[in-house]
Design an enzyme around this catalytic site. Sequence first.
Site, PDB file in Angstrom:
ATOM      1  N   LYS A  69       0.861  -1.193   0.000  1.00 34.17           N
ATOM      2  CA  LYS A  69       0.000   0.000   0.000  1.00 34.17           C
ATOM      3  C   LYS A  69       0.885   1.227   0.000  1.00 34.17           C
ATOM      4  CE  LYS A  69      -4.527   0.741   0.088  1.00 34.17           C
ATOM      5  NZ  LYS A  69      -5.524  -0.032  -0.684  1.00 34.17           N
ATOM      6  N   ASP A  89      -7.020   4.466  -5.222  1.00 39.47           N
ATOM      7  CA  ASP A  89      -7.582   4.329  -3.881  1.00 39.47           C
ATOM      8  C   ASP A  89      -8.308   5.642  -3.601  1.00 39.47           C
ATOM      9  OD1 ASP A  89      -7.246   4.315  -0.616  1.00 39.47           O
ATOM     10  OD2 ASP A  89      -7.246   2.281  -1.419  1.00 39.47           O
TER      11      ASP A  89
END
Length: 460
Positions: free
Chosen positions: A113, A153
């Site tokens: 991430k 995202d």
Amino acid sequence: MVLPSEPEFEQAYNEVVSTIKASTLFQQEPKYEKVLPVVSVPERIIQFRVSWENDKGEQEINNGFRVQFNSALGPYKGGLRLHPSVNLSILKFLGFEQIFKNALTGLNIGGGKGGSDFNPKGRSDNEIRRFCYAFMRELSRHIGQDTDVPAGDIGTGGREVAYLFGAYKQYRNSWEGVLTGKGLTWGGSLIRPEATGYGLVYYVEQQIKYATKGKEDFTGKKVAISGSGNVAQYAALKVIELGGKVVSLSDSKGAIISEAGITPEQVFQIQDAKLKFKSLEEIIGEASAFASSPVKYIAGARPWVHVGQVDVALPCATQNEVSGDEAKALVAAGVKYVAEGSNMGSTQEAIDVFEGERVATQSISAPAVWYGPGKASNAGGVLVSALEMAQNSQRIQWTAEKVDEELHTRMIALFNESIKFAEKYTAETNKESLPSLVQGANLAGFVKVADAMFAHGDVF
């Protein structure tokens, strides 16, 4: 390793570890206990300065991050979040969850991430482009189609992915599937925007069928949804398509409640307006679809205590958006199925409420509630991202029907895998209750990653 200054990561770590330790896995196969202290430490954390120029000619500085958590199953895979709240704890929590979520897809992708505390809201296209190029200047050194494949995202939509891809191509002189969520004319996949929302609904569909032995589906079910972004929008549309009634949506400023059911036209108009960063309050006052079918707007509220009787609750906004008290309100409202479209959408207190109801005696006074954790229920997005990687490697684009079929089939397989592991390693005394999907998902993902780590010599 969990640091005291990392509350989000600590919560995610404790949720995984507590459910695994509550199972019989370590009693039946003690070797797996050795994996926990290894898998909980990222393989690599990259933190860097992002220096860029705004439209006034002024220099601005942001923090950039990439947490490359685990590559046992394939290249690191996970989104890039652009939001002022971004810090290392949040990215470690998201990356840790991503390891097991990606393992559950059955595809060869690891967990990672990244992102920045840059806020794209209110910025011009030129400012966002300059930021993306500055951000990718450093990130491009650490990613690649066989190394690390980021995606979008929160705050990172199609525009941002396009700028990031253009920057990578310029810096590396290489056209490759290094990002997912790309445009359809340059390597993107059909059904990618819909994937997380659709996959969530496909997952809940399996919950309903399993719990009712195939006697029920979404037909006639009242469904409360939070959020109004990509995931919530497509979850709502798929619920409506399958015969359910969507009674709520929300954003950071408030919630809309509709006893008659939110219509597809209203969702489409929300989609268009959200691209212009409009709030739900503004949208319902301006969009024509709300004039003919009014909704109730509640400022500063999440929907859970305001929706009345519901059958299904789908948190689709952000982490920790269902509290313990809100979980109790949903139980009192008759909710039977809860599944997260957001990552870690429920607090641990809320999960405890849902799981407590699941193992309670099933009766009118104590109805069973079945909770599906985000690492399983919202895996559709990364699943189709991995399918996008496959299409890029083949230099072809699949039809929407093929992608949707793969998504549907793999979400069913993911659900069944969680059931299998929950039943195999359960330590619960109430064998009449539904299996724990949170425990099953954690076990299934953990064992798959652990086996690869043993094979590679990462754990010995």
